[in-house]
Design an enzyme around this catalytic site. Structure first.
Site, PDB file in Angstrom:
ATOM      1  N   CYS A 112      39.722  36.606  56.220  1.00 28.84           N
ATOM      2  CA  CYS A 112      40.361  35.667  55.277  1.00 28.84           C
ATOM      3  C   CYS A 112      41.878  35.555  55.504  1.00 28.84           C
ATOM      4  O   CYS A 112      42.479  34.545  55.172  1.00 28.84           O
ATOM      5  CB  CYS A 112      40.086  36.087  53.840  1.00 28.84           C
ATOM      6  SG  CYS A 112      38.326  36.100  53.474  1.00 28.84           S
ATOM      7  N   HIS A 257      44.565  31.711  49.597  1.00 25.06           N
ATOM      8  CA  HIS A 257      43.212  31.703  50.174  1.00 25.06           C
ATOM      9  C   HIS A 257      42.234  31.375  49.042  1.00 25.06           C
ATOM     10  O   HIS A 257      42.332  31.917  47.946  1.00 25.06           O
ATOM     11  CB  HIS A 257      42.922  33.074  50.776  1.00 25.06           C
ATOM     12  CG  HIS A 257      41.474  33.300  51.053  1.00 25.06           C
ATOM     13  ND1 HIS A 257      40.731  32.404  51.782  1.00 25.06           N
ATOM     14  CD2 HIS A 257      40.635  34.302  50.687  1.00 25.06           C
ATOM     15  CE1 HIS A 257      39.488  32.861  51.857  1.00 25.06           C
ATOM     16  NE2 HIS A 257      39.406  33.992  51.197  1.00 25.06           N
ATOM     17  N   ASN A 287      34.256  29.390  49.696  1.00 25.32           N
ATOM     18  CA  ASN A 287      35.213  30.210  50.443  1.00 25.32           C
ATOM     19  C   ASN A 287      34.937  30.016  51.937  1.00 25.32           C
ATOM     20  O   ASN A 287      33.892  30.432  52.436  1.00 25.32           O
ATOM     21  CB  ASN A 287      35.011  31.670  50.013  1.00 25.32           C
ATOM     22  CG  ASN A 287      35.925  32.650  50.721  1.00 25.32           C
ATOM     23  OD1 ASN A 287      36.488  32.342  51.775  1.00 25.32           O
ATOM     24  ND2 ASN A 287      36.063  33.840  50.169  1.00 25.32           N
TER      25      ASN A 287
HETATM   26  O1  UT7 Z   1      37.619  36.215  50.590  1.00 29.63           O
HETATM   27  C1  UT7 Z   1      37.302  37.400  49.962  1.00 29.63           C
HETATM   28  C2  UT7 Z   1      35.819  37.381  49.806  1.00 29.63           C
HETATM   29  N1  UT7 Z   1      35.275  37.917  48.616  1.00 29.63           N
HETATM   30  C3  UT7 Z   1      35.666  37.589  47.367  1.00 29.63           C
HETATM   31  O2  UT7 Z   1      36.599  36.896  47.110  1.00 29.63           O
HETATM   32  C4  UT7 Z   1      34.812  38.147  46.274  1.00 29.63           C
HETATM   33  C5  UT7 Z   1      35.589  38.685  45.116  1.00 29.63           C
HETATM   34  N2  UT7 Z   1      34.677  39.016  44.049  1.00 29.63           N
HETATM   35  C6  UT7 Z   1      34.150  38.057  43.252  1.00 29.63           C
HETATM   36  O3  UT7 Z   1      34.466  36.895  43.409  1.00 29.63           O
HETATM   37  C7  UT7 Z   1      33.227  38.484  42.158  1.00 29.63           C
HETATM   38  O4  UT7 Z   1      33.139  39.892  42.138  1.00 29.63           O
HETATM   39  C8  UT7 Z   1      31.805  37.871  42.263  1.00 29.63           C
HETATM   40  C9  UT7 Z   1      31.860  36.380  42.011  1.00 29.63           C
HETATM   41  C10 UT7 Z   1      31.219  38.125  43.651  1.00 29.63           C
HETATM   42  C11 UT7 Z   1      30.874  38.500  41.237  1.00 29.63           C
HETATM   43  O5  UT7 Z   1      31.397  38.286  39.935  1.00 29.63           O
HETATM   44  P1  UT7 Z   1      31.417  39.473  38.888  1.00 29.63           P
HETATM   45  O6  UT7 Z   1      31.911  38.886  37.621  1.00 29.63           O
HETATM   46  O7  UT7 Z   1      32.195  40.608  39.495  1.00 29.63           O
HETATM   47  O8  UT7 Z   1      29.884  39.827  38.733  1.00 29.63           O
HETATM   48  P2  UT7 Z   1      29.148  41.227  39.013  1.00 29.63           P
HETATM   49  O9  UT7 Z   1      29.184  41.550  40.463  1.00 29.63           O
HETATM   50  O10 UT7 Z   1      29.670  42.231  38.045  1.00 29.63           O
HETATM   51  O11 UT7 Z   1      27.675  40.848  38.623  1.00 29.63           O
HETATM   52  C12 UT7 Z   1      27.313  40.471  37.295  1.00 29.63           C
HETATM   53  C13 UT7 Z   1      25.840  40.155  37.289  1.00 29.63           C
HETATM   54  C14 UT7 Z   1      24.977  41.237  37.966  1.00 29.63           C
HETATM   55  O12 UT7 Z   1      23.801  41.356  37.227  1.00 29.63           O
HETATM   56  P3  UT7 Z   1      23.615  42.556  36.133  1.00 29.63           P
HETATM   57  O13 UT7 Z   1      23.757  43.822  36.934  1.00 29.63           O
HETATM   58  O14 UT7 Z   1      24.715  42.359  35.151  1.00 29.63           O
HETATM   59  O15 UT7 Z   1      22.247  42.311  35.617  1.00 29.63           O
HETATM   60  C15 UT7 Z   1      24.658  40.641  39.312  1.00 29.63           C
HETATM   61  O16 UT7 Z   1      23.445  41.107  39.835  1.00 29.63           O
HETATM   62  O17 UT7 Z   1      25.582  38.956  38.012  1.00 29.63           O
HETATM   63  C16 UT7 Z   1      24.541  39.177  38.966  1.00 29.63           C
HETATM   64  N3  UT7 Z   1      24.739  38.298  40.104  1.00 29.63           N
HETATM   65  C17 UT7 Z   1      24.281  37.038  40.141  1.00 29.63           C
HETATM   66  N4  UT7 Z   1      23.569  36.324  39.264  1.00 29.63           N
HETATM   67  C18 UT7 Z   1      23.259  35.055  39.599  1.00 29.63           C
HETATM   68  C19 UT7 Z   1      25.433  38.537  41.254  1.00 29.63           C
HETATM   69  N5  UT7 Z   1      25.409  37.452  42.038  1.00 29.63           N
HETATM   70  C20 UT7 Z   1      24.706  36.500  41.376  1.00 29.63           C
HETATM   71  C21 UT7 Z   1      24.354  35.179  41.657  1.00 29.63           C
HETATM   72  N6  UT7 Z   1      23.630  34.501  40.755  1.00 29.63           N
HETATM   73  N7  UT7 Z   1      24.711  34.583  42.816  1.00 29.63           N
END
Ligand code: UT7
Length: 330
Positions: A112, A257, A287
């Site tokens: 990135c 980014h 992204n």
């Molecule tokens: O360029 C750098 C690349 N990476 C990034 O920029 C990523 C940075 N991180 C993020 O953007 C966020 O951490 C995410 C968008 C990936 C995730 O958001 P979050 O608010 O941190 O969610 P989480 O990982 O805490 O997950 C919350 C829930 C989980 O379910 P439970 O355990 O609460 O039942 C996940 O399993 O959301 C679930 N989940 C989804 N649900 C529907 C994770 N991915 C998905 C999905 N659709 N695609």
């Protein structure tokens, strides 16, 4: 001697993939994706199209805007985490697809942060007088290798394909150009955002068990990435501004980014910069890793958001971890 950007270009593949399309192939929802990331749609390349193809299209537009013929380019720098092949990199393929003979082509592997890392390399070559016209491309085809199962859905919804390019030229004045680039890395976090396999450390490199364990897909610790991105990008911008005796009020345009709309909002808040000055297009492309900044830069140039004399600040954070900032007087 200063480096100035004289042309920008971008290209995204025509196939639009909406959140609703993803709902049909995996366990996710439009609502979840919009709320957590701000993404509405992204582009996916068709099978047979590689990063070098997207990069070449973006490059043609940047060279045209610069008013140059491809043959006037003296050196190519390419940034990608998704090259067409394990090796060689895509710089050499872009060279051939543009019909250029024998000029050097360097690939940088900084994910990135790849565009700003590459920009810093180009800037050093120009300042040193080595080259006067450099083509910088950044391109990704990520859709081919995302894990659309529950295990990988956090990443699969985020990433898209696309390319951006800039032409950087030597300029003998000092009233405009790249003022500074600052680069950072912290290798303790390699495994927080990576594609672990294939790895030449393994014998053999490809194993049935790795396929079963889905280890050939990229993985991340989303919360760690989120937290660090929100801290490190503002830190890098502050350092860049103080290095140039500028304040946040001097910034006309900030291009972070495009990782996640929530990260962008946090960065803007942390820096206390009005959100209208921050370029955002993640809703349309997701992204696109190394390509995200040059795509946003190209759109901002073409729609008049960036004007001559503006202070434009770039910042990125991603796998490595690596992060970076750049200040440009346009
Ligand atoms: O360029 C750098 C690349 N990476 C990034 O920029 C990523 C940075 N991180 C993020 O953007 C966020 O951490 C995410 C968008 C990936 C995730 O958001 P979050 O608010 O941190 O969610 P989480 O990982 O805490 O997950 C919350 C829930 C989980 O379910 P439970 O355990 O609460 O039942 C996940 O399993 O959301 C679930 N989940 C989804 N649900 C529907 C994770 N991915 C998905 C999905 N659709 N695609």
């Amino acid at each position: 001697m200063r480096s100035i950007i004289t042309g920008t270009g971008s290209y995204v593949p025509p196939r639009v993939v909406t959140n609703f399309d993803l709902e049909k192939i995996m366990n996710t929802s439009d609502e979840w994706i919009r709320q957590r990331t701000g993404i509405i749609e992204r582009r996916y390349a068709e099978s047979g199209i590689g990063s070098s193809d997207l990069a070449t299209e973006a490059a043609k537009k940047a060279i045209e805007m610069a008013g140059l013929k491809p043959s006037q380019i003296e050196f190519i720098i390419a940034a990608t985490l998704s090259p067409d092949h394990y090796f060689p990199g895509i710089g050499v393929s872009v060279q051939t697809k543009l019909g250029l003979a024998s000029i050097g082509a360097l690939d940088v592997r900084n994910q990135c942060s790849g565009f700003i890392y590459a920009l810093s390399v180009a800037d050093q070559y120009i300042r040193a007088g080595t080259f006067r016209r450099i083509l910088l491309v950044a391109a990704e085809v990520q859709s081919a290798n995302l894990d659309y199962s529950d295990e990988g859905r956090d990443m699969a919804v985020l990433f898209g394909d696309g390319a951006g390019a800039v032409v950087i030229e030597a300029y003998d004045g000092n009233d405009r150009g790249i003022l500074s680039t600052h680069l950072f890395a912290d290798g303790r976090f390699v495994a927080d955002l990576w594609m672990e396999k294939p790895s030449p450390k393994d014998r053999p490199v490809f194993k049935e068990e790795y396929i079963r364990e889905r280890r050939y897909f990229p993985r991340m610790d989303g919360r760690s990435v989120f937290k660090n991105a929100c801290e490190k990008m503002p830190e890098a911008v502050r350092l860049a501004l103080s290095h140039n005796q500028l304040t946040i009020d001097d910034v006309d345009v900030l291009i972070p980014h495009q990782a996640n709309e929530r990260i962008t909002q946090m960065v803007a808040k942390n820096l206390n910069i009005p959100i209208e000055k921050v370029i955002r297009n993640i809703d349309r492309y997701g992204n696109t890793t190394a390509a995200s900044i040059p795509i946003a830069l190209d759109e901002a140039c073409r729609n008049g958001k960036i004007k001559p004399g503006n202070i434009v600040v770039l910042t990125a954070f991603g796998s490595g971890y690596t992060w970076a900032s750049a200040v440009i007087r346009w």
